[in-house]
Every structure is written in structure tokens, then in C-alpha cells.
Motif scaffolding. Sequence first.
Motif, mmCIF file in Angstrom:
data_model
loop_
_atom_site.group_PDB
_atom_site.id
_atom_site.type_symbol
_atom_site.label_atom_id
_atom_site.label_comp_id
_atom_site.label_asym_id
_atom_site.label_seq_id
_atom_site.Cartn_x
_atom_site.Cartn_y
_atom_site.Cartn_z
ATOM 1 N N ARG A 61 0.987 -1.256 -0.059
ATOM 2 C CA ARG A 61 -0.157 -0.079 -0.037
ATOM 3 C C ARG A 61 0.769 1.328 -0.101
ATOM 4 N NH1 ARG A 61 -3.560 -2.897 3.590
ATOM 5 N NH2 ARG A 61 -2.532 -1.913 5.515
ATOM 6 N N THR A 62 1.890 1.199 0.682
ATOM 7 C CA THR A 62 3.024 2.540 0.857
ATOM 8 C C THR A 62 3.425 2.641 -0.489
ATOM 9 O OG1 THR A 62 3.306 1.845 3.170
ATOM 10 C CG2 THR A 62 5.122 3.225 2.130
ATOM 11 N N GLU A 63 3.934 1.657 -1.364
ATOM 12 C CA GLU A 63 4.621 1.864 -2.422
ATOM 13 C C GLU A 63 3.686 2.346 -3.621
ATOM 14 O OE1 GLU A 63 6.210 -2.157 -3.415
ATOM 15 O OE2 GLU A 63 7.770 -1.939 -2.077
ATOM 16 N N ARG A 64 2.278 1.959 -3.430
ATOM 17 C CA ARG A 64 1.315 2.490 -4.475
ATOM 18 C C ARG A 64 0.950 3.743 -4.083
ATOM 19 N NH1 ARG A 64 -2.772 -2.699 -4.008
ATOM 20 N NH2 ARG A 64 -2.501 -1.948 -1.695
ATOM 21 N N LYS A 65 0.921 4.303 -2.757
ATOM 22 C CA LYS A 65 0.977 5.587 -2.560
ATOM 23 C C LYS A 65 1.876 6.580 -3.047
ATOM 24 C CE LYS A 65 -1.908 5.313 1.734
ATOM 25 N NZ LYS A 65 -2.083 5.610 3.100
ATOM 26 N N ASP A 66 3.437 6.076 -2.814
ATOM 27 C CA ASP A 66 4.447 6.736 -3.310
ATOM 28 C C ASP A 66 4.635 6.737 -4.734
ATOM 29 O OD1 ASP A 66 5.090 7.092 -0.791
ATOM 30 O OD2 ASP A 66 6.745 5.391 -0.738
ATOM 31 N N ALA A 67 3.854 5.933 -5.553
ATOM 32 C CA ALA A 67 3.950 5.873 -6.818
ATOM 33 C C ALA A 67 3.044 6.628 -7.497
ATOM 34 C CB ALA A 67 3.718 4.269 -7.556
ATOM 35 N N GLY A 68 1.951 6.760 -6.761
ATOM 36 C CA GLY A 68 0.610 7.572 -7.301
ATOM 37 C C GLY A 68 0.561 9.090 -7.377
#
Length: 124
Positions: free
Chosen positions: A117-124
Motif C-alpha cells: 500500500r505504501t509503495e502504491r501511494k508513493d507511486a501515485g
Amino acid sequence: MDVFVALGDPVRRALLRRLAEGSARVVDLAADHDISRPAVSRHLRVLGDAGLVAGVTQGRERHYTLVPSALEPVAALLEELSGRTPRIPEHVLDGLDLEVRRTTRERAAGRHAVRARTERKDAG
């Protein structure tokens, strides 16, 4: 007669050590000690009452043998005192091991989900 009471006398313990080597007659056992044959017979009676020895009549003689299974209470006590016997039954420890492994897997899966989830937030 209690096994522990029977083992309390040094002469009786010596008789058991001798009988651990093989069967013997009262006369044979008395020859190893500075006590009379009747005294050895009395000691053998105590050991017999405790189930530690068995006597078998062969002709005019009685042969005595050690009954090793009668020493199981002593062996169990010694194991308990030496700490080799677990205080918690083995099946309970197996269940605990299973629960620890399950919890570890769940925590690892939870950390993986949080990281994703953290990686998706950072990517988005």
C-alpha cells in the motif's frame, strides 16, 4: 511395601546390585555380607513385598531375581528431579509451536500488505 522404603537400607541396595548380575540363592547372597542367612532372608522378604525381587523354588532351593520393572517409580522420580521430564506435556508444546508459526506467517503477510500500500501511494 513402598519401593522407596525398601531401598532405604544399604544392605537391601547391595542385594539388588548383586541380583542385577543374575539370580542367586540366599546362601550366595549371605556369603557377600557379614550378616546371617536369616537376616538376608528378612531383607529379601522386604524387597519381595515391595515387588523388587521374585523368588522361584527350584528343588530344595529358592532362587531370587531382580524385577527391573518395579524400579520404574524410582526412575520416574529421578527423571523428574533431573529436569529431563518436561513440566509441560509435549503435545502442548507442539500446539504452541504451530501457533507461533501461524502468527509469524500472518505478521509477515500483514507487513507485506502494508509495504505494498505504501509503495502504491508513493507511486501515485
